[in-house]
Motif scaffolding. Sequence first.
Motif, PDB file in Angstrom:
ATOM      1  N   THR A   9      -2.475   0.777 -44.932  1.00 26.70           N
ATOM      2  CA  THR A   9      -1.706  -0.234 -45.472  1.00 26.70           C
ATOM      3  C   THR A   9      -1.822  -1.628 -45.174  1.00 26.70           C
ATOM      4  O   THR A   9      -2.036  -1.811 -43.539  1.00 26.70           O
ATOM      5  CB  THR A   9      -0.320   0.076 -45.765  1.00 26.70           C
ATOM      6  N   ASN A  47      -5.781  -0.652 -48.406  1.00 29.30           N
ATOM      7  CA  ASN A  47      -4.461  -1.355 -49.058  1.00 29.30           C
ATOM      8  C   ASN A  47      -4.098  -2.638 -48.973  1.00 29.30           C
ATOM      9  O   ASN A  47      -3.961  -2.924 -47.508  1.00 29.30           O
ATOM     10  CB  ASN A  47      -3.364  -0.089 -48.813  1.00 29.30           C
ATOM     11  N   VAL A 105       4.026  -1.547 -51.056  1.00 28.29           N
ATOM     12  CA  VAL A 105       4.559  -0.387 -50.349  1.00 28.29           C
ATOM     13  C   VAL A 105       5.748  -0.057 -50.503  1.00 28.29           C
ATOM     14  O   VAL A 105       6.366   0.987 -50.192  1.00 28.29           O
ATOM     15  CB  VAL A 105       3.765  -0.372 -48.885  1.00 28.29           C
ATOM     16  N   VAL A 138       2.714   2.872 -54.769  1.00 28.63           N
ATOM     17  CA  VAL A 138       2.058   3.771 -53.624  1.00 28.63           C
ATOM     18  C   VAL A 138       1.428   5.037 -54.063  1.00 28.63           C
ATOM     19  O   VAL A 138       0.344   5.401 -53.912  1.00 28.63           O
ATOM     20  CB  VAL A 138       3.197   4.252 -52.454  1.00 28.63           C
ATOM     21  N   LEU A 167      -2.986   8.507 -42.264  1.00 30.70           N
ATOM     22  CA  LEU A 167      -2.434   7.572 -42.961  1.00 30.70           C
ATOM     23  C   LEU A 167      -2.032   6.482 -41.702  1.00 30.70           C
ATOM     24  O   LEU A 167      -1.267   7.145 -40.833  1.00 30.70           O
ATOM     25  CB  LEU A 167      -0.930   8.066 -43.649  1.00 30.70           C
ATOM     26  N   ASN A 180       0.177   3.389 -41.343  1.00 25.61           N
ATOM     27  CA  ASN A 180       1.343   2.406 -41.926  1.00 25.61           C
ATOM     28  C   ASN A 180       1.396   1.215 -41.121  1.00 25.61           C
ATOM     29  O   ASN A 180       2.128   1.214 -40.139  1.00 25.61           O
ATOM     30  CB  ASN A 180       2.691   3.126 -41.702  1.00 25.61           C
ATOM     31  N   CYS A 202       5.194   5.469 -48.271  1.00 26.27           N
ATOM     32  CA  CYS A 202       3.388   5.941 -47.817  1.00 26.27           C
ATOM     33  C   CYS A 202       3.560   7.441 -47.394  1.00 26.27           C
ATOM     34  O   CYS A 202       2.572   8.070 -47.633  1.00 26.27           O
ATOM     35  CB  CYS A 202       2.906   4.912 -47.130  1.00 26.27           C
ATOM     36  N   CYS A 252       1.521  10.642 -49.133  1.00 27.91           N
ATOM     37  CA  CYS A 252       0.560  11.189 -48.394  1.00 27.91           C
ATOM     38  C   CYS A 252       0.666  12.898 -48.087  1.00 27.91           C
ATOM     39  O   CYS A 252      -0.252  13.620 -47.897  1.00 27.91           O
ATOM     40  CB  CYS A 252      -0.049  10.610 -47.463  1.00 27.91           C
TER      41      CYS A 252
END
Length: 264
Positions: A15, A40, A68, A74, A91, A93, A132, A136
């Motif tokens: 992200t 993202n 987000v 998302v 992932l 963040n 997020c 996921c």
Amino acid sequence: MSDILDLGGRVAFVTGAGQGVGRQIALHLAAHNAGGVAVNDFVLERAEKVVEEIRAAGGKALAVQADVTNLDSVKAAVAKTEEAFGKVGVLVNNAGNAGATPHADARKPFWETGPEAWNSFIGVNFYGVVNCTSACIPGMIERGAPGRIITIISEASRYGDVGLEVYAGAKAGAAGFMRATARALGRYHITANCVAIAATLTPAIEARLKADPERYKKMMNNYVIRRPGQPTDIANMALFLASDASSWVTGQTYGVNGGFTFGL
């Protein structure tokens, strides 16, 4: 010799990756055998430029626009990623600061403002992480292979910077959320960790410091290693935490901060 940082084809979702730290993390992951990197950003054009860089270097990437702070947005971005590459295995963040559309009063003392200004920080730095991660996790569990969740926080959350009270609180909340998530997901071989960063030369910070050399000099007096961080410094740690080299590490916060703070 094998690459201990090889991601083994795991798909990554990063992200806030259209610039700065997020961009470098996306580039790092792509260069170490990610099965695809979803770049993202709130601004699609920024994400597309990073995708071009990754593809030019021989990697796989996809630009996914999403706010987000909006769970539906998302989920749609994660679904698009899964359709292109498969379930997300990593992932990151990274989206933060005051969000894509900061409130005009976000930098005023928090007691002179109200929830609308506070939410500039809480929305992206806390709810963004929750959104997020929530989007996921089902795919990571279904995938049945090791998963990695990495959240970029700030040393403000541990040091307590004056003028950044709400931001610091949101980042500390994200760290607590990661620790609890680590406990909940360990049974699925999914790890969750944080990287706490200090002054890092993203485009915005670099411009601000160049405009005020005295401020830069004063700031560097607070660092044992007397230079600001580079996005690569942060990306190196994120890559480690995304790889199998960190398979027995979870629920931790790593300071990548030039010695701004020390912690046990």
